[in-house]
Design an enzyme around this catalytic site. Structure first.
Site, short mmCIF file in Angstrom:
data_model
loop_
_atom_site.label_atom_id
_atom_site.label_comp_id
_atom_site.label_asym_id
_atom_site.label_seq_id
_atom_site.Cartn_x
_atom_site.Cartn_y
_atom_site.Cartn_z
N ASP A 21 46.70 33.78 52.00
CA ASP A 21 45.52 34.45 51.13
C ASP A 21 44.46 33.38 51.46
O ASP A 21 44.37 32.34 51.10
CB ASP A 21 46.11 34.01 49.71
CG ASP A 21 44.97 34.39 48.49
OD1 ASP A 21 43.87 34.78 49.06
OD2 ASP A 21 45.13 34.29 47.50
N LYS A 83 33.59 31.71 51.84
CA LYS A 83 33.99 33.12 51.99
C LYS A 83 32.88 34.15 51.47
O LYS A 83 32.54 35.03 51.94
CB LYS A 83 35.39 33.47 51.07
CG LYS A 83 35.95 34.80 50.99
CD LYS A 83 37.28 34.75 50.32
CE LYS A 83 37.71 35.99 50.17
NZ LYS A 83 39.25 35.78 49.48
N GLU A 183 43.76 42.71 49.15
CA GLU A 183 44.46 41.66 48.19
C GLU A 183 45.18 42.50 47.29
O GLU A 183 46.25 42.11 46.97
CB GLU A 183 43.47 40.79 47.71
CG GLU A 183 42.82 39.66 48.67
CD GLU A 183 41.72 38.97 48.44
OE1 GLU A 183 41.24 39.26 47.21
OE2 GLU A 183 41.17 38.16 49.10
N ASP A 205 41.71 42.08 39.74
CA ASP A 205 41.73 40.63 40.42
C ASP A 205 40.58 39.84 40.25
O ASP A 205 39.44 40.16 40.86
CB ASP A 205 41.94 40.94 41.96
CG ASP A 205 42.03 39.67 42.74
OD1 ASP A 205 41.88 38.54 42.25
OD2 ASP A 205 42.32 39.75 43.89
#
Ligand code: AMP
Length: 622
Positions: A21, A83, A183, A205
């Site tokens: 992850d 990211k 994800e 999420d």
């Protein structure tokens, strides 16, 4: 914390692959061991690696906890939230750069580069450093066993460019990517929800920097992503900012606004805000506390959970708006949702849990650690891909439509949004002008009708088309999205076999507005888009009619009566004026006028053709 038991075959392969992850705030690896996915631990501690890099004055960059600790002492040389910059240009992330203490520039391809100690680094290089650290830690915990194979997860909202950047980062890190997966799909795997016979699942999420909500359906153990929605600019960082703003205002009132510019202050305020937020998860009241001796700042204020919730009410609401959007895209009612899964560190906030529960009318799954659930699911997928477990099939969807710009600026959608990937679609195109030997292709992404309103993914040219009249060339354009969501577009002229394909260069990323509103913008502008699209299509049609008529004007003057020629000339003038105006009504009426005026010419040309065909042929042959 307990694990959900996964009822799976344990015919484990000898070699394991990592599930990684790669997060905005933290990164983590898990692996399949002893019949279940496990997060790797070093000396009994979780191998969670903060996605933070510190560049010391000399020596190699430092990644992880130590780097994070340098955030206050030496903030200018600490890079985080990397990211957010993957596959983006400067202008796309302008609002973030204002808040983050970064020096940034663009390379010659328009991609962002972050600067540290006078050197420029691409987000891919920086992510590679994080991946290397994650891999190192994993190898330590696997007692030195080295596996370069991995599955890496990305938010469901990542576009092709961002997915490609993630692959590139892994390549730079020397890792072999078995697959990039979404994800939420990983989270569903971690919870073993495939064990349900049939049902609908929502994965909510909320991480450090991104928010995704995904509706998945399960049927006979097969997952299908029905729809995804979200906001790549909404996460725990924003909740921190609300507390940080509170502190900033109060401190500026005491110490003046200059202190707000200090990079050390910015970092300290960020960390203090996050600490207070986390404390509020455990306690109904907590202290927001900032102490920076160098700036002679010592400030504290008590904040209650209710006050914090009120400060963040609009952030909560934004997540629920995305939930509504995903449900409506998936054509599933709230009452049809069977399971809700919470993922991401920010779903520990009691305010989030209670809102999600009342929105969906059911208690969400929180049994697994929300920081680990994605890595665990990636490990399940890695295990499957290594041949360990084959009783499950994963289906993902592409979140935005993909298409090609046609003449006049309209978009021809080739792959619709929410198409299950991998997928492939081919469409035929032709030339617009006589003797045109090349075609420019412009690949776009988005829900709008005109290319200028969509996101440009790249351009390429097909050359080598033999000269021929307009409209005769046959060019097949193929869009292919592989299982990792990577897009390849190829074009082939069927007569000669001339072909070309695009390697999507991440030239421009998404602007903030595009990221947050591409879907809702498409919806909001549907009516105007329809009109604009009609105008573009009419303009193209009219352009083709003008060209064809001009080519045959001499024949018309020779073979038609004066009135018909005058009608044609009037129609040509009106059409040219309508093209200039781009007004849909004028375009429509001049197209109709044109059609009427060209009827005698069409009849004349048909006659000419028929006569030529008859010449030299006996009656019996016709
Ligand atoms: P992720 O990107 O999933 O690793 O999520 C990281 C985010 O979760 C950061 O914004 C953290 O501040 C937040 N977070 C971690 N633990 C907690 C907690 N106990 N309460 C509230 N937020 C948390």
């Amino acid at each position: 914390m307990g694990y959900i038991e996964l009822n799976v075959l344990n015919t484990g392969p000898a070699q394991s692959a990592l599930g990684i992850d790669l997060g905005t705030t933290n990164s983590l690896a898990a692996v399949w061991r002893d019949g279940r996915p496990q997060v790797l631990k070093v000396d009994g501690r979780s191998s969670l690696v903060p996605s933070v890099i510190y560049f010391p004055g000399d020596g190699q960059p430092i990644v992880g906890r130590e780097a994070r600790e340098q955030a206050i002492a030496d903030p200018e040389h600490v890079l985080f939230s990397i990211k957010r910059f993957m596959g983006r240009g400067l202008k796309d992330v302008a609002s973030e750069l204002e808040r983050l203490p970064y020096r940034a520039s663009e390379n010659e391809r328009g991609l962002i580069q972050l600067e540290a100690r006078g050197r420029k680094y691409s987000p891919e290089e920086l992510s590679a450093l994080i991946l290397m650290k994650v891999h190192d830690v994993a190898c330590q915990s696997l007692a030195g066993q080295d596996t370069k194979k991995c599955v890496i997860t990305v938010p469901a909202y990542f576009d092709d460019t961002q997915r490609q950047s993630t692959r590139d980062a892994a390549r730079i890190a020397g890792l072999e990517v078995l697959r990039i997966i979404n994800e939420p799909t990983a989270a569903s795997l971690a919870y073993g929800l495939d064990q349900r016979g049939k049902g609908n699942v929502v994965v909510y999420d909320l991480g450090g920097g991104t928010f995704d909500v995904t509706v998945l359906s399960i049927e006979e153990g097969v997952f299908q992503v029905r729809a995804t929605a979200g906001d790549t600019h909404l996460g725990g960082d924003d909740f921190d900012q609300r507390l940080a703003d509170l502190a900033r205002k109060a401190i500026a009132a005491q110490h003046g606004t200059r202190v707000l510019e200090d990079p050390g202050f910015q970092q300290a305020v960020r960390l203090a805000a996050e600490q207070c937020k986390i404390a509020l998860t455990g306690d109904p009241e907590a202290e927001l506390h900032l102490s920076i001796p160098e700036l002679r700042i010592s400030w504290r204020q008590r904040v209650t959970r209710e006050e914090f919730d009120a400060l963040c009410a609009d952030l909560h609401e934004r997540t629920l708006t995305a939930c509504r959007q995903a449900l409506s895209d998936a054509k599933v009612r709230v009452s049809e949702i069977d399971e809700v899964v919470l993922v991401g560190g920010s779903t520990r906030m009691p305010g989030v849990r209670s809102r999600v529960e009342s929105f969906f009318g059911r208690k969400p799954h929180t049994e697994l650690n929300p920081d680990e659930v994605v890595a665990l699911g990636a490990a399940v997928q890695a295990h499957i891909l290594m041949g360990g477990r084959r009783d499950m099939l994963l289906l993902d969807v592409t979140p935005l439509s993909l298409g090609i710009e046609t003449m006049g600026g309209a978009v021809s959608k080739i792959i619709d949004r929410n198409s299950t990937i991998p997928c492939e679609a081919t469409e035929g195109f032709t030339t617009y002008a006589d003797n045109q030997t090349g075609i420019d292709f412009h690949i776009v992404q988005g829900e709008r009708e005109l290319a200028k309103d969509c996101r440009s993914l790249g351009r390429f040219q097909l050359k080598g088309i033999p000269p021929m009249p307009a409209g005769l060339a046959r060019v097949a354009v193929k869009f292919h999205i592989d299982a990792d969501g990577v897009l390849t577009v190829s074009a082939k002229e069927l007569g000669t076999g001339a072909n070309a394909h695009i390697e999507i260069q991440p030239m421009h990323g998404l602007t903030d507005a595009e990221v947050e509103g591409m879907l809702s913008e498409g919806f909001r502008n549907a009516r105007e888009d329809f009109e604009a699209r009609r105008a573009a299509d009419l303009a193209t049609e009219l352009g083709t009619m003008i060209q064809a008529t001009e080519k045959h004007m001499n024949a018309a003057r020779a073979g038609l009566d004066r009135e018909s020629v005058r009608d044609l000339e009037d129609a040509l003038t009106a059409a040219r004026a309508a093209l200039q105006s781009r007004d849909p009504k004028a375009l429509q009426s001049s197209r109709d006028q044109f059609e009427r005026a060209t009827l005698p010419l069409a009849a004349l040309l048909m006659n000419n053709v028929a006569q030529k065909a008859l010449m030299g042929k006996s009656l019996g042959e016709v």
